[in-house]
Design a protein around this motif. Structure first.
Motif, PDB file in Angstrom:
ATOM      1  N   TYR A 108       2.532  -5.885 -11.775  1.00 29.59           N
ATOM      2  CA  TYR A 108       2.105  -4.675 -11.483  1.00 29.59           C
ATOM      3  C   TYR A 108       1.274  -4.074 -12.686  1.00 29.59           C
ATOM      4  O   TYR A 108       1.700  -4.098 -13.749  1.00 29.59           O
ATOM      5  CB  TYR A 108       3.142  -3.555 -11.303  1.00 29.59           C
ATOM      6  N   ASN A 109      -0.060  -3.555 -12.351  1.00 35.98           N
ATOM      7  CA  ASN A 109      -0.831  -3.296 -13.307  1.00 35.98           C
ATOM      8  C   ASN A 109      -1.513  -1.691 -13.180  1.00 35.98           C
ATOM      9  O   ASN A 109      -1.991  -1.527 -12.105  1.00 35.98           O
ATOM     10  CB  ASN A 109      -2.337  -4.190 -13.315  1.00 35.98           C
ATOM     11  N   TYR A 110      -0.668  -1.180 -14.194  1.00 39.98           N
ATOM     12  CA  TYR A 110      -0.946   0.272 -13.798  1.00 39.98           C
ATOM     13  C   TYR A 110      -2.266   0.870 -14.824  1.00 39.98           C
ATOM     14  O   TYR A 110      -2.270   0.433 -15.959  1.00 39.98           O
ATOM     15  CB  TYR A 110       0.401   0.881 -14.523  1.00 39.98           C
ATOM     16  N   LYS A 111      -2.902   1.618 -14.031  1.00 46.63           N
ATOM     17  CA  LYS A 111      -3.985   2.339 -14.768  1.00 46.63           C
ATOM     18  C   LYS A 111      -4.281   3.740 -14.378  1.00 46.63           C
ATOM     19  O   LYS A 111      -3.419   4.091 -13.461  1.00 46.63           O
ATOM     20  CB  LYS A 111      -5.319   1.586 -14.028  1.00 46.63           C
ATOM     21  N   ASN A 112      -4.853   4.411 -15.275  1.00 48.20           N
ATOM     22  CA  ASN A 112      -4.977   5.980 -14.968  1.00 48.20           C
ATOM     23  C   ASN A 112      -6.175   6.129 -13.923  1.00 48.20           C
ATOM     24  O   ASN A 112      -6.758   4.941 -13.756  1.00 48.20           O
ATOM     25  CB  ASN A 112      -5.262   6.721 -16.191  1.00 48.20           C
ATOM     26  N   PRO A 113      -6.606   7.018 -13.459  1.00 50.41           N
ATOM     27  CA  PRO A 113      -7.487   7.428 -12.432  1.00 50.41           C
ATOM     28  C   PRO A 113      -9.065   7.043 -12.599  1.00 50.41           C
ATOM     29  O   PRO A 113      -9.814   6.883 -12.199  1.00 50.41           O
ATOM     30  CB  PRO A 113      -7.297   8.832 -12.199  1.00 50.41           C
ATOM     31  N   LYS A 114      -8.965   7.033 -14.228  1.00 56.89           N
ATOM     32  CA  LYS A 114     -10.407   6.502 -14.911  1.00 56.89           C
ATOM     33  C   LYS A 114     -10.354   5.051 -14.941  1.00 56.89           C
ATOM     34  O   LYS A 114     -11.389   4.406 -15.416  1.00 56.89           O
ATOM     35  CB  LYS A 114     -10.810   7.452 -16.155  1.00 56.89           C
ATOM     36  N   GLY A 115      -9.556   4.396 -14.835  1.00 60.02           N
ATOM     37  CA  GLY A 115      -9.448   3.006 -14.841  1.00 60.02           C
ATOM     38  C   GLY A 115      -8.859   2.578 -16.230  1.00 60.02           C
ATOM     39  O   GLY A 115      -8.639   1.397 -16.297  1.00 60.02           O
ATOM     40  N   LYS A 116      -8.361   3.455 -17.011  1.00 61.16           N
ATOM     41  CA  LYS A 116      -7.657   2.658 -18.213  1.00 61.16           C
ATOM     42  C   LYS A 116      -6.535   2.405 -18.341  1.00 61.16           C
ATOM     43  O   LYS A 116      -5.597   2.823 -17.628  1.00 61.16           O
ATOM     44  CB  LYS A 116      -7.772   4.189 -19.407  1.00 61.16           C
ATOM     45  N   PHE A 117      -6.213   1.165 -18.843  1.00 65.04           N
ATOM     46  CA  PHE A 117      -5.151   0.329 -18.736  1.00 65.04           C
ATOM     47  C   PHE A 117      -4.034   1.210 -19.158  1.00 65.04           C
ATOM     48  O   PHE A 117      -3.849   1.756 -20.143  1.00 65.04           O
ATOM     49  CB  PHE A 117      -5.159  -1.023 -19.563  1.00 65.04           C
ATOM     50  N   LEU A 118      -2.620   1.210 -18.696  1.00 63.80           N
ATOM     51  CA  LEU A 118      -1.616   2.091 -19.012  1.00 63.80           C
ATOM     52  C   LEU A 118      -0.552   0.859 -19.432  1.00 63.80           C
ATOM     53  O   LEU A 118      -0.192   1.097 -20.722  1.00 63.80           O
ATOM     54  CB  LEU A 118      -1.173   3.069 -17.874  1.00 63.80           C
ATOM     55  N   PHE A 119      -0.046   0.048 -18.590  1.00 65.21           N
ATOM     56  CA  PHE A 119       0.878  -0.675 -18.777  1.00 65.21           C
ATOM     57  C   PHE A 119       1.018  -1.808 -17.602  1.00 65.21           C
ATOM     58  O   PHE A 119       0.513  -1.520 -16.455  1.00 65.21           O
ATOM     59  CB  PHE A 119       2.351  -0.072 -18.980  1.00 65.21           C
ATOM     60  N   ASN A 120       1.713  -3.192 -17.853  1.00 67.04           N
ATOM     61  CA  ASN A 120       1.973  -3.864 -17.006  1.00 67.04           C
ATOM     62  C   ASN A 120       3.290  -4.130 -16.503  1.00 67.04           C
ATOM     63  O   ASN A 120       4.151  -3.791 -17.476  1.00 67.04           O
ATOM     64  CB  ASN A 120       1.594  -5.318 -17.454  1.00 67.04           C
ATOM     65  N   ILE A 121       3.905  -4.704 -15.587  1.00 67.17           N
ATOM     66  CA  ILE A 121       5.182  -5.079 -15.423  1.00 67.17           C
ATOM     67  C   ILE A 121       5.075  -6.389 -14.840  1.00 67.17           C
ATOM     68  O   ILE A 121       4.304  -6.328 -13.823  1.00 67.17           O
ATOM     69  CB  ILE A 121       6.091  -4.072 -14.199  1.00 67.17           C
ATOM     70  N   GLU A 122       5.633  -7.309 -15.366  1.00 67.75           N
ATOM     71  CA  GLU A 122       5.558  -8.729 -14.836  1.00 67.75           C
ATOM     72  C   GLU A 122       6.980  -9.465 -14.660  1.00 67.75           C
ATOM     73  O   GLU A 122       7.567  -9.218 -15.692  1.00 67.75           O
ATOM     74  CB  GLU A 122       4.573  -9.673 -15.874  1.00 67.75           C
ATOM     75  N   PHE A 123       7.088 -10.088 -13.618  1.00 71.38           N
ATOM     76  CA  PHE A 123       8.281 -11.120 -13.850  1.00 71.38           C
ATOM     77  C   PHE A 123       8.124 -12.071 -12.363  1.00 71.38           C
ATOM     78  O   PHE A 123       7.216 -11.753 -11.658  1.00 71.38           O
ATOM     79  CB  PHE A 123       9.564  -9.907 -13.243  1.00 71.38           C
ATOM     80  N   ASN A 124       9.065 -13.126 -12.639  1.00 74.19           N
ATOM     81  CA  ASN A 124       9.078 -14.001 -11.351  1.00 74.19           C
ATOM     82  C   ASN A 124      10.247 -13.641 -10.666  1.00 74.19           C
ATOM     83  O   ASN A 124      11.484 -13.422 -11.048  1.00 74.19           O
ATOM     84  CB  ASN A 124       9.569 -15.267 -12.221  1.00 74.19           C
ATOM     85  N   CYS A 125      10.052 -13.509  -9.355  1.00 74.86           N
ATOM     86  CA  CYS A 125      11.029 -13.090  -8.365  1.00 74.86           C
ATOM     87  C   CYS A 125      12.220 -14.090  -8.491  1.00 74.86           C
ATOM     88  O   CYS A 125      13.576 -13.611  -8.101  1.00 74.86           O
ATOM     89  CB  CYS A 125      10.646 -13.111  -7.088  1.00 74.86           C
TER      90      CYS A 125
END
Length: 128
Positions: A108-125
């Motif tokens: 999950y790649n989270y960005k603000n409305p202007k496209g600036k990176f906020l944070f990632n959530i990564e995992f293997n199911c």
């Protein structure tokens, strides 16, 4: 919410009809590409008042990348809470059993409305 339910049903249908016979990673990746293409037809989709899913992309290596727009600048507590909610859903929801069995990677790649990176959530199911 209707879009999210359609999304879950679509995943079940595609995976159950194809993945059980998959023998190679490339076959799984092809199926994930089909799933992401179908999901993108339903997007963007508002998740809550602060975030919406913009796109889903199969990026290879049994990985789905979700692009999320978030209108707030989240605190570390919000990030931790969001991470646990998402992981718990993939860990416990029967809909995601094929993701767990096939060890699908999720980003999950989270960005603000202007496209600036906020944070990632990564995992293997398969490792939850």
């Amino acid at each position: 919410m209707k879009k999210i339910n359609t999304y879950i049903i679509l995943i079940i249908i595609v995976f159950s009809s194809h993945i059980l016979g998959a023998q190679t990673i490339s076959k799984v990746d092809l199926i994930l590409k089909k799933v992401s293409n179908e999901l993108n037809k339903l997007l963007p989709s508002q998740i809550n008042e602060n975030s919406k899913v913009l796109s889903v992309v199969a990026i290879g290596n049994k990985t789905l990348l979700y692009s999320i727009e978030m209108t707030i600048n989240p605190s570390s507590g919000v990030i931790k809470n969001q991470t646990e909610k998402i992981k718990n859903s993939f860990r416990t929801n029967p809909v995601y059993s094929l993701f767990r069995e096939n060890k699908i990677n999720i980003i999950y790649n989270y960005k603000n409305p202007k496209g600036k990176f906020l944070f990632n959530i990564e995992f293997n199911c398969g490792e939850l």
